[in-house]
Design a protein around this motif. Structure first.
Motif, PDB file in Angstrom:
ATOM      1  N   ALA A  88       0.830  -1.207   0.000  1.00 45.64           N
ATOM      2  CA  ALA A  88       0.000   0.000   0.000  1.00 45.64           C
ATOM      3  C   ALA A  88       0.865   1.257   0.000  1.00 45.64           C
ATOM      4  O   ALA A  88       0.575   2.223  -0.715  1.00 45.64           O
ATOM      5  N   TYR A  89       1.942   1.247   0.792  1.00 51.33           N
ATOM      6  CA  TYR A  89       2.840   2.403   0.842  1.00 51.33           C
ATOM      7  C   TYR A  89       3.463   2.647  -0.528  1.00 51.33           C
ATOM      8  O   TYR A  89       3.491   3.775  -1.020  1.00 51.33           O
ATOM      9  N   VAL A  90       3.957   1.582  -1.156  1.00 49.94           N
ATOM     10  CA  VAL A  90       4.592   1.715  -2.472  1.00 49.94           C
ATOM     11  C   VAL A  90       3.554   2.119  -3.518  1.00 49.94           C
ATOM     12  O   VAL A  90       3.852   2.913  -4.421  1.00 49.94           O
ATOM     13  N   ALA A  91       2.320   1.615  -3.395  1.00 51.45           N
ATOM     14  CA  ALA A  91       1.270   1.977  -4.355  1.00 51.45           C
ATOM     15  C   ALA A  91       0.960   3.477  -4.285  1.00 51.45           C
ATOM     16  O   ALA A  91       0.789   4.126  -5.323  1.00 51.45           O
ATOM     17  N   VAL A  92       0.904   4.023  -3.083  1.00 49.75           N
ATOM     18  CA  VAL A  92       0.639   5.457  -2.941  1.00 49.75           C
ATOM     19  C   VAL A  92       1.792   6.270  -3.542  1.00 49.75           C
ATOM     20  O   VAL A  92       1.563   7.251  -4.256  1.00 49.75           O
ATOM     21  N   LEU A  93       3.020   5.860  -3.263  1.00 47.89           N
ATOM     22  CA  LEU A  93       4.172   6.568  -3.819  1.00 47.89           C
ATOM     23  C   LEU A  93       4.181   6.469  -5.342  1.00 47.89           C
ATOM     24  O   LEU A  93       4.421   7.460  -6.039  1.00 47.89           O
ATOM     25  N   ASN A  94       3.898   5.292  -5.874  1.00 50.15           N
ATOM     26  CA  ASN A  94       3.859   5.126  -7.326  1.00 50.15           C
ATOM     27  C   ASN A  94       2.742   5.968  -7.946  1.00 50.15           C
ATOM     28  O   ASN A  94       2.898   6.490  -9.056  1.00 50.15           O
ATOM     29  N   ALA A  95       1.626   6.116  -7.253  1.00 50.71           N
ATOM     30  CA  ALA A  95       0.544   6.961  -7.770  1.00 50.71           C
ATOM     31  C   ALA A  95       0.999   8.420  -7.854  1.00 50.71           C
ATOM     32  O   ALA A  95       0.682   9.122  -8.827  1.00 50.71           O
ATOM     33  N   GLU A  96       1.749   8.885  -6.867  1.00 49.41           N
ATOM     34  CA  GLU A  96       2.292  10.244  -6.910  1.00 49.41           C
ATOM     35  C   GLU A  96       3.256  10.406  -8.091  1.00 49.41           C
ATOM     36  O   GLU A  96       3.230  11.419  -8.792  1.00 49.41           O
ATOM     37  N   ILE A  97       4.100   9.395  -8.292  1.00 48.14           N
ATOM     38  CA  ILE A  97       5.087   9.454  -9.382  1.00 48.14           C
ATOM     39  C   ILE A  97       4.386   9.466 -10.737  1.00 48.14           C
ATOM     40  O   ILE A  97       4.725  10.258 -11.619  1.00 48.14           O
ATOM     41  N   VAL A  98       3.394   8.601 -10.911  1.00 52.00           N
ATOM     42  CA  VAL A  98       2.674   8.541 -12.187  1.00 52.00           C
ATOM     43  C   VAL A  98       1.927   9.848 -12.437  1.00 52.00           C
ATOM     44  O   VAL A  98       1.892  10.346 -13.569  1.00 52.00           O
ATOM     45  N   ALA A  99       1.343  10.427 -11.393  1.00 52.89           N
ATOM     46  CA  ALA A  99       0.651  11.716 -11.553  1.00 52.89           C
ATOM     47  C   ALA A  99       1.632  12.788 -12.004  1.00 52.89           C
ATOM     48  O   ALA A  99       1.290  13.623 -12.867  1.00 52.89           O
ATOM     49  N   TRP A 100       2.835  12.776 -11.468  1.00 51.19           N
ATOM     50  CA  TRP A 100       3.832  13.760 -11.892  1.00 51.19           C
ATOM     51  C   TRP A 100       4.296  13.475 -13.326  1.00 51.19           C
ATOM     52  O   TRP A 100       4.493  14.396 -14.109  1.00 51.19           O
ATOM     53  N   LEU A 101       4.460  12.195 -13.671  1.00 53.11           N
ATOM     54  CA  LEU A 101       4.903  11.849 -15.028  1.00 53.11           C
ATOM     55  C   LEU A 101       3.879  12.269 -16.083  1.00 53.11           C
ATOM     56  O   LEU A 101       4.251  12.611 -17.198  1.00 53.11           O
ATOM     57  N   ARG A 102       2.608  12.250 -15.716  1.00 56.23           N
ATOM     58  CA  ARG A 102       1.578  12.654 -16.670  1.00 56.23           C
ATOM     59  C   ARG A 102       1.589  14.161 -16.918  1.00 56.23           C
ATOM     60  O   ARG A 102       1.226  14.612 -17.997  1.00 56.23           O
ATOM     61  N   ASN A 103       1.953  14.923 -15.910  1.00 55.47           N
ATOM     62  CA  ASN A 103       1.996  16.373 -16.049  1.00 55.47           C
ATOM     63  C   ASN A 103       3.257  16.878 -15.361  1.00 55.47           C
ATOM     64  O   ASN A 103       3.184  17.437 -14.266  1.00 55.47           O
ATOM     65  N   PRO A 104       4.427  16.690 -15.983  1.00 51.47           N
ATOM     66  CA  PRO A 104       5.676  17.049 -15.305  1.00 51.47           C
ATOM     67  C   PRO A 104       5.848  18.557 -15.168  1.00 51.47           C
ATOM     68  O   PRO A 104       5.516  19.317 -16.071  1.00 51.47           O
ATOM     69  N   THR A 105       6.333  18.951 -14.010  1.00 47.51           N
ATOM     70  CA  THR A 105       6.683  20.345 -13.741  1.00 47.51           C
ATOM     71  C   THR A 105       8.067  20.357 -13.127  1.00 47.51           C
ATOM     72  O   THR A 105       8.526  19.364 -12.577  1.00 47.51           O
ATOM     73  N   GLY A 106       8.714  21.476 -13.214  1.00 49.35           N
ATOM     74  CA  GLY A 106      10.034  21.577 -12.614  1.00 49.35           C
ATOM     75  C   GLY A 106      11.118  21.062 -13.534  1.00 49.35           C
ATOM     76  O   GLY A 106      10.906  20.846 -14.730  1.00 49.35           O
ATOM     77  N   PRO A 107      12.303  20.841 -12.989  1.00 41.89           N
ATOM     78  CA  PRO A 107      13.425  20.395 -13.823  1.00 41.89           C
ATOM     79  C   PRO A 107      13.200  18.984 -14.350  1.00 41.89           C
ATOM     80  O   PRO A 107      12.453  18.203 -13.779  1.00 41.89           O
ATOM     81  N   ARG A 108      13.872  18.695 -15.447  1.00 48.85           N
ATOM     82  CA  ARG A 108      13.754  17.359 -16.040  1.00 48.85           C
ATOM     83  C   ARG A 108      14.671  16.403 -15.299  1.00 48.85           C
ATOM     84  O   ARG A 108      15.876  16.384 -15.519  1.00 48.85           O
ATOM     85  N   VAL A 109      14.082  15.628 -14.439  1.00 46.81           N
ATOM     86  CA  VAL A 109      14.805  14.653 -13.638  1.00 46.81           C
ATOM     87  C   VAL A 109      14.121  13.313 -13.847  1.00 46.81           C
ATOM     88  O   VAL A 109      12.891  13.225 -13.852  1.00 46.81           O
ATOM     89  N   VAL A 110      14.913  12.275 -14.028  1.00 49.57           N
ATOM     90  CA  VAL A 110      14.357  10.939 -14.235  1.00 49.57           C
ATOM     91  C   VAL A 110      13.828  10.406 -12.907  1.00 49.57           C
ATOM     92  O   VAL A 110      14.565  10.296 -11.921  1.00 49.57           O
ATOM     93  N   VAL A 111      12.536  10.107 -12.895  1.00 49.63           N
ATOM     94  CA  VAL A 111      11.897   9.513 -11.726  1.00 49.63           C
ATOM     95  C   VAL A 111      11.078   8.341 -12.227  1.00 49.63           C
ATOM     96  O   VAL A 111      10.188   8.506 -13.062  1.00 49.63           O
ATOM     97  N   ARG A 112      11.398   7.173 -11.737  1.00 46.06           N
ATOM     98  CA  ARG A 112      10.685   5.967 -12.151  1.00 46.06           C
ATOM     99  C   ARG A 112       9.901   5.404 -10.975  1.00 46.06           C
ATOM    100  O   ARG A 112      10.339   5.518  -9.829  1.00 46.06           O
ATOM    101  N   PRO A 113       8.753   4.780 -11.259  1.00 48.67           N
ATOM    102  CA  PRO A 113       8.004   4.145 -10.176  1.00 48.67           C
ATOM    103  C   PRO A 113       8.824   3.058  -9.492  1.00 48.67           C
ATOM    104  O   PRO A 113       9.717   2.452 -10.085  1.00 48.67           O
ATOM    105  N   VAL A 114       8.506   2.804  -8.243  1.00 46.92           N
ATOM    106  CA  VAL A 114       9.215   1.814  -7.438  1.00 46.92           C
ATOM    107  C   VAL A 114       8.664   0.430  -7.770  1.00 46.92           C
ATOM    108  O   VAL A 114       7.442   0.248  -7.898  1.00 46.92           O
ATOM    109  N   ASN A 115       9.542  -0.549  -7.903  1.00 49.32           N
ATOM    110  CA  ASN A 115       9.137  -1.925  -8.154  1.00 49.32           C
ATOM    111  C   ASN A 115       8.615  -2.519  -6.841  1.00 49.32           C
ATOM    112  O   ASN A 115       9.358  -2.666  -5.869  1.00 49.32           O
TER     113      ASN A 115
END
Length: 162
Positions: A88-115
């Motif tokens: 559940a913890y990783v799912a919430v974090l991955n949801a935040e990451i995917v939301a940012w990947l869909r509408n990226p703001t800020g500097p271009r930094v590689v952020v991948r969801p956690v396995n």
């Protein structure tokens, strides 16, 4: 007109001084903070963070905050009681990451969801290692190994969602 206005304001200030309304104000007799130091453009945000006891990581752009959260996943999930809580913890974090990947703001930094599976395997290995380690009763002379690290509350991640 402005001279009459200034005279009226000065008269009110003098009468307030005579009544003693400016006596015993907070900070009276104390030096002005920051006097004699070079000017800093962000002095107000630094003082706000210090006064409110907020972490300075709040000033980081979103991708860097997410990268920092990804780096802290092993420490955050270490004390979780069940595998479902880890997932559940990783799912919430991955949801935040995917939301940012869909509408990226800020500097271009590689952020991948956690396995999730790798995180659960690591969590299991850490628990097995902790269970296999001999438990030694802490004596007053020996400080605990985790005394320097504050205990993380696993339920705080729910609050971070909103």
């Amino acid at each position: 007109m402005s001279n009459a206005w200034e005279a009226a304001v000065e008269a009110q200030i003098r009468s307030a001084l005579d009544r003693g309304e400016f006596d015993n104000l907070p900070g009276m007799g104390k030096p002005i903070p920051g006097r004699g130091q070079p000017y800093d453009e962000s002095w107000w945000i630094k003082s706000f963070l210090e006064r409110e006891a907020l972490p300075s990581t709040l000033l980081l752009p979103t991708p860097l905050q997410l990268r920092r959260k990804v780096e802290q996943v092993p420490d955050e999930v270490r004390d979780l009681p069940t595998e479902e809580a880890v997932r559940a913890y990783v799912a919430v974090l991955n949801a935040e990451i995917v939301a940012w990947l869909r509408n990226p703001t800020g500097p271009r930094v590689v952020v991948r969801p956690v396995n999730v599976d790798e995180t659960v395997q690591r969590w299991r290995a850490d628990r097995a290692q902790a269970a296999a380690a001999p438990t030694v009763a802490a004596s007053p002379e020996q400080p605990r190994a985790t005394a320097g690290r504050p205990r993380r509350r696993w339920w705080l991640w729910w609050r971070r969602r909103g």
